[in-house]
Each structure stands twice: as structure tokens, then as C-alpha cells.
Design an enzyme around this catalytic site. Structure first.
Site, short mmCIF file in Angstrom:
data_model
loop_
_atom_site.label_atom_id
_atom_site.label_comp_id
_atom_site.label_asym_id
_atom_site.label_seq_id
_atom_site.Cartn_x
_atom_site.Cartn_y
_atom_site.Cartn_z
CB CYS A 1 -0.89 0.18 1.12
SG CYS A 1 -0.13 0.05 2.74
CG ASP B 1 0.14 2.71 4.81
OD1 ASP B 1 -0.18 3.81 3.76
OD2 ASP B 1 -0.63 2.31 5.42
CB CYS C 1 -4.41 5.38 4.63
SG CYS C 1 -4.08 3.56 5.87
CB CYS D 1 -2.69 0.58 9.40
SG CYS D 1 -3.13 1.17 7.49
#
Length: 169
Positions: free
Chosen positions: A62, A64, A89, A132
Site C-alpha cells: 500500500c 505506507d 492513510c 496498518c
């Protein structure tokens, strides 16, 4: 009919007067929104400081990237401060923010028991955002490992000196 029903479920129907960001924020739990809008402990420490451990982790899927740093009191082994910088995010930022809050005031060994599932549960992250909270757990572990590696570099010198004194006596 189907379009208007879907729009209402997604929060896009008659509330189109809202700003686009407000419509998207509805899908995040209020704790995520709070930590995203008011992140705690954003910043960085001098990574060359021997009392600072730095964990830098990323999720290639993603994009991150999370940098979490801890400042440890060498005498007590307690984490006296923590900070982060995250490119990602809202869930990644919130996970970082929560992680820094949770590690403060704890022993370095104690924070290694913080699991991503606890962070995800606290923030009510959906399954698609669990990575996350995994980043936050990995960043904590990496920061502690970095701190311990720095400490090990200085400790052998102290142990060698103590060994030399013992041999001389």
C-alpha cells in the site's frame, strides 16, 4: 432506485453538501478520525542519540511508511518519550499515534508485548486496514531492537573495562 439506495448507504445521498473529506471520514471509527485530525507525538529525535531507538518499517502493498522513535532512560530502561512520522492513510497515522501513546512510561521489554490486534481493536480497524496496526507493532519492535543494538555497542566497552579490573585484582 438501486443507485439512490447505495448512495444513502455510502453516505453520498442527500448529504452531498458535505465536503468530500467529511463523507470519506464517516467510514473510519471516531478514534481513527481523532488520531488522524489530532495526531499525538508527531516529530523525530536525533537518531544518533544513544538513548534513542528508531524503527522504520513499510508496507510495499500500500505504500505506507512508518518511522517510530523511542527515547529511553538508560538508568531505568523506561521509555520516557516517543514520536513518529508516518506517510500513509488515516489508519496508519492513527496506529502510529496510538502506539506512541501506549509505549510512553513502559519498560522496553514490556512494550514488546503490544500486539497489532490490540491496536486494531482499540481503533476498530476493518480487516482491510489491519496491515496498518501490524506496521505499528513492527515499528515498536524495530525501535526497541535499534535501541538495544546501540546499547550493546557501548556495553562491551564497559564490560571489558570491568573484566580488566577483575583480572588486575
Amino acid at each position: 432506485m438501486l443507485r439512490s439506495g447505495c448512495s444513502r448507504i455510502l453516505g453520498l445521498g442527500q448529504q452531498s453538501k458535505q465536503a468530500p473529506s467529511q463523507a470519506l471520514l464517516r467510514f473510519y471509527h471516531e478514534r481513527v478520525v481523532d488520531h488522524y485530525n489530532n495526531p499525538r507525538n508527531v516529530g523525530s529525535f536525533d537518531k544518533s542519540d544513544p538513548a534513542v531507538g528508531t524503527g522504520l518499517v513499510g508496507a510495499p502493498a500500500c505504500g505506507d511508511v512508518m518511522k517510530l522513535q523511542i527515547k529511553v532512560d538508560d538508568q531505568t530502561g523506561k521509555i520516557v518519550d516517543a514520536c513518529f512520522k508516518t506517510f500513509g492513510c488515516g489508519s496508519a497515522i492513527a496506529s502510529s499515534s496510538v502506539a506512541t501513546e501506549w509505549v510512553k512510561g513502559k519498560q522496553t521489554e514490556e512494550v514488546l508485548s503490544i500486539k497489532n490486534t490490540e491496536i486494531a481493536k482499540h481503533l476498530s480497524l476493518p480487516p482491510v486496514k489491519l496491515h496498518c496496526s501490524m506496521l505499528a507493532e513492527d515499528a515498536i519492535k524495530a525501535a526497541v531492537k535499534d535501541y538495544e543494538a546501540k546499547r550493546a555497542k557501548t556495553s562491551p566497552n564497559l564490560e571489558a573495562t570491568n573484566t580488566e579490573k577483575a583480572v588486575e585484582a
